[in-house]
Design a protein around this motif. Structure first.
Motif, mmCIF file in Angstrom:
data_model
loop_
_atom_site.group_PDB
_atom_site.id
_atom_site.type_symbol
_atom_site.label_atom_id
_atom_site.label_comp_id
_atom_site.label_asym_id
_atom_site.label_seq_id
_atom_site.Cartn_x
_atom_site.Cartn_y
_atom_site.Cartn_z
ATOM 1 N N VAL A 155 6.160 3.899 -113.181
ATOM 2 C CA VAL A 155 5.235 2.785 -113.368
ATOM 3 C C VAL A 155 5.312 1.763 -112.239
ATOM 4 O O VAL A 155 4.285 1.271 -111.759
ATOM 5 C CB VAL A 155 5.505 2.103 -114.725
ATOM 6 N N TYR A 156 6.525 1.438 -111.806
ATOM 7 C CA TYR A 156 6.709 0.367 -110.823
ATOM 8 C C TYR A 156 5.853 0.523 -109.568
ATOM 9 O O TYR A 156 5.224 -0.448 -109.122
ATOM 10 C CB TYR A 156 8.192 0.250 -110.456
ATOM 11 N N PRO A 157 5.764 1.712 -108.949
ATOM 12 C CA PRO A 157 4.984 1.812 -107.702
ATOM 13 C C PRO A 157 3.511 1.478 -107.866
ATOM 14 O O PRO A 157 2.860 1.094 -106.886
ATOM 15 C CB PRO A 157 5.169 3.278 -107.280
ATOM 16 N N LEU A 158 2.967 1.611 -109.077
ATOM 17 C CA LEU A 158 1.552 1.337 -109.263
ATOM 18 C C LEU A 158 1.222 -0.123 -108.944
ATOM 19 O O LEU A 158 0.129 -0.426 -108.458
ATOM 20 C CB LEU A 158 1.127 1.664 -110.694
ATOM 21 N N GLY A 159 2.157 -1.023 -109.210
ATOM 22 C CA GLY A 159 1.905 -2.432 -108.924
ATOM 23 C C GLY A 159 1.590 -2.663 -107.466
ATOM 24 O O GLY A 159 0.655 -3.398 -107.121
ATOM 25 N N SER A 160 2.358 -2.046 -106.571
ATOM 26 C CA SER A 160 2.118 -2.212 -105.138
ATOM 27 C C SER A 160 1.043 -1.253 -104.630
ATOM 28 O O SER A 160 0.253 -1.609 -103.753
ATOM 29 C CB SER A 160 3.417 -2.006 -104.353
ATOM 30 N N ASP A 161 0.996 -0.043 -105.188
ATOM 31 C CA ASP A 161 -0.008 0.926 -104.733
ATOM 32 C C ASP A 161 -1.426 0.440 -104.993
ATOM 33 O O ASP A 161 -2.361 0.811 -104.277
ATOM 34 C CB ASP A 161 0.190 2.276 -105.433
#
Length: 248
Positions: free
Chosen positions: A61-67
């Motif tokens: 989930v975490y990478p979606l915030g920056s992606d």
């Protein structure tokens, strides 16, 4: 991954739904989402770094915030300690950003008083697009010139200290309205004091840490900000929670 909240939408969550949940609202106004992982007893680090708390659910989930962001906002201490570098999207990330109409590479904006961000920090020197250094007028001119010489775009926001309301407005003026904040706790606390936070994305890692580890927000303190629960996901023993922040 399974959705627990809202209860009328409970059930398994696919990738498309994760992108919707962890994307940003449509519109022209800025949206600032803060992302943290903490232990069940509130610790934000193990042995000085957040990596000891992360797990498979958080990494999904975490990478979606920056992606899905236009810009990643981070405090200089966190950028240096966590060895931040410029983003280099892989093929999947590039496809995701193109599909959502985003620039190929998100920018990074580092907030600093000046003392904790050396000009050769990888977050500046190892970036394909210019890193934005947000500082105040009190930062030494020579240091500002060194950041620029290393490839950064320097933004002055405030006189004696960084004005975070002005800083986020400067990002919005540059078309960087989807703002993903990666911390650390002092920056989060200052953003809360400025009334600049719209959303908290918190992964609760199934660990007890105790010790002297800090909490996700640190600062002078604010009148408690009211939160409304937007979504709760679960995978194995990990909870992934999204709260909307009331700034009224």
């Amino acid at each position: 991954m399974y959705r627990l909240w809202p209860p009328d939408e409970a059930g398994n969550v696919d990738r498309a739904e994760l992108e919707r949940l962890y994307g940003y609202p449509d519109g022209e106004s800025k949206w600032l989402a803060v992302n943290f992982v903490s232990s069940a007893d509130g610790a934000v680090e193990v042995a000085g770094r957040s990596g000891g708390l992360t797990n498979a659910a958080d990494r999904e989930v975490y990478p979606l915030g920056s992606d899905l962001a236009d810009v990643i906002l981070v405090g200089s201490n966190t950028a240096v300690i966590e060895e931040f570098r410029g983003i280099e999207p892989d093929e999947d990330q590039a496809e995701l950003r193109e599909r959502h109409g985003l620039a190929p590479i998100p920018r990074i904006a580092v907030v600093t008083s000046g003392r904790t961000l050396p000009p050769d920090a990888p977050v500046i020197s190892d970036a394909q697009v210019p890193t934005i250094v947000i500082t105040s007028g009190s930062a030494p001119r020579e240091l500002r010139e060194q950041w620029e010489a290393a490839g950064a775009e320097v933004v002055l926001a405030g006189g004696s200290e960084v004005d975070l309301a002005a800083a986020t407005a400067a990002l919005e003026q540059r078309g960087l309205r989807r703002i993903h904040c990666d911390g650390g706790p002092r920056l989060f606390g200052s953003l809360l004091e400025a009334g600049a936070v719209d959303e908290l994305r918190l992964t609760i890692s199934p660990l007890l840490v105790s010790g002297t580890a800090g909490r996700i927000a640190k600062g002078a303190g604010i009148d408690p900000a009211r939160l409304s629960l937007a979504s709760v996901l679960a995978q194995d023993d990990t909870l992934l929670v999204r709260y909307l922040v009331s700034n009224s």
